[in-house]
Design an enzyme around this catalytic site. Structure first.
Site, PDB file in Angstrom:
ATOM      1  N   ASP A   6      50.757  70.289 -62.895  1.00 55.90           N
ATOM      2  CA  ASP A   6      51.980  69.773 -63.509  1.00 55.90           C
ATOM      3  C   ASP A   6      52.291  70.534 -64.793  1.00 55.90           C
ATOM      4  OD1 ASP A   6      54.033  68.194 -64.426  1.00 55.90           O
ATOM      5  OD2 ASP A   6      52.988  66.295 -64.125  1.00 55.90           O
ATOM      6  N   TYR A   7      53.505  71.098 -64.885  1.00 59.58           N
ATOM      7  CA  TYR A   7      53.919  71.745 -66.125  1.00 59.58           C
ATOM      8  C   TYR A   7      54.104  70.688 -67.211  1.00 59.58           C
ATOM      9  CZ  TYR A   7      54.818  76.438 -64.280  1.00 59.58           C
ATOM     10  OH  TYR A   7      54.688  77.705 -63.750  1.00 59.58           O
ATOM     11  N   ASP A 183      58.515  69.160 -61.667  1.00 59.02           N
ATOM     12  CA  ASP A 183      57.753  70.238 -62.304  1.00 59.02           C
ATOM     13  C   ASP A 183      56.278  70.204 -61.903  1.00 59.02           C
ATOM     14  OD1 ASP A 183      57.108  67.925 -63.590  1.00 59.02           O
ATOM     15  OD2 ASP A 183      57.702  68.566 -65.592  1.00 59.02           O
TER      16      ASP A 183
END
Length: 229
Positions: A6-7, A183
């Site tokens: 996950d960004y 994201d």
């Protein structure tokens, strides 16, 4: 096992990159909680003194500016007076003055060119930006502000997907990409190869594009998606 990569706060990272604002960039470069940092700057206190409520206010504004949030809407979101909300937004833009310049310049360029662009040059045309209707115009300005941020975040995720896929195919992990959720990328891998796969995924995602500030990726693994959500 499933692997979730996950960004971290990618849209705010993109905003910092596009605006070049020194205060916003500094928080990300130094790995500081950006919402706590914003609250500290706005309230004129140290990050250690920031209370949960102050952080929540700052978080709402941090994300709200990307959508052209008005004082009226912020007042409703935070259950405060419109005057307090306006003062909060004004203080935010005083703290992050280059963010304000970026937003104003983006709207100006949208009016001049009729479109805005993401970091990879993808365009979104906004004919409504020349509308004589105030309501339509305000909506167009919100689109103009938001598109380079959300659109660039999407560019980064898609670029990462391509690079991660290529790297995994060259590896002997057997890991497979299953899903993209905003994201976040979800992979499936054997338990024995998970560590190696995580190393590859994190490296490729964090180096998908080169920004003024580092991209950071948090990784979790488990038997089902619910374990990390």
């Amino acid at each position: 096992v499933l692997i979730s990569a996950d960004y971290s706060q990618i849209e705010l990272v993109v905003l910092a990159h596009l605006s070049g604002d020194k205060n916003l960039c500094s928080a990300f470069i130094n790995g500081i909680d950006v919402h706590k940092s914003t609250a500290a700057l706005i309230y004129g206190i140290s990050p250690e003194q920031v209370k949960p409520e102050q952080r929540r206010f700052a978080k709402t504004v941090n994300f709200g500016v990307m959508y052209g949030m008005s004082a009226f809407r912020l007042a409703n979101e935070l259950n405060i007076s419109r005057t307090e909300a306006k003062n909060f937004i004004d203080q935010y833009f005083s703290t992050y003055s280059d963010v304000k310049k970026f937003l104003d310049e983006t709207k100006r360029m949208a009016r001049e060119n009729g479109y805005v662009e993401t970091i990879t040059g993808r365009r979104r045309y906004i004919p409504e930006i020349k509308s004589s209707s105030k309501i339509v115009l305000q909506g167009a300005e919100r689109i103009a502000i938001n598109t380079p941020i959300q659109g660039s975040a999407a560019d980064i995720v898609k670029t990462a997907m391509i690079k991660v896929q290529a790297a995994l195919e060259k590896s002997d992990t057997g890991a497979k990409m299953l899903l993209q959720v905003h994201d976040e990328l979800i992979f499936e891998c054997s338990e024995d190869n998970a560590e190696n796969a995580i190393s590859i995924i994190q490296r490729e995602m964090e180096n998908a594009v080169q920004l003024k500030i580092p991209l950071r990726v948090s990784v979790e693994r488990g038997k089902n998606w619910g374990e990390f959500h």
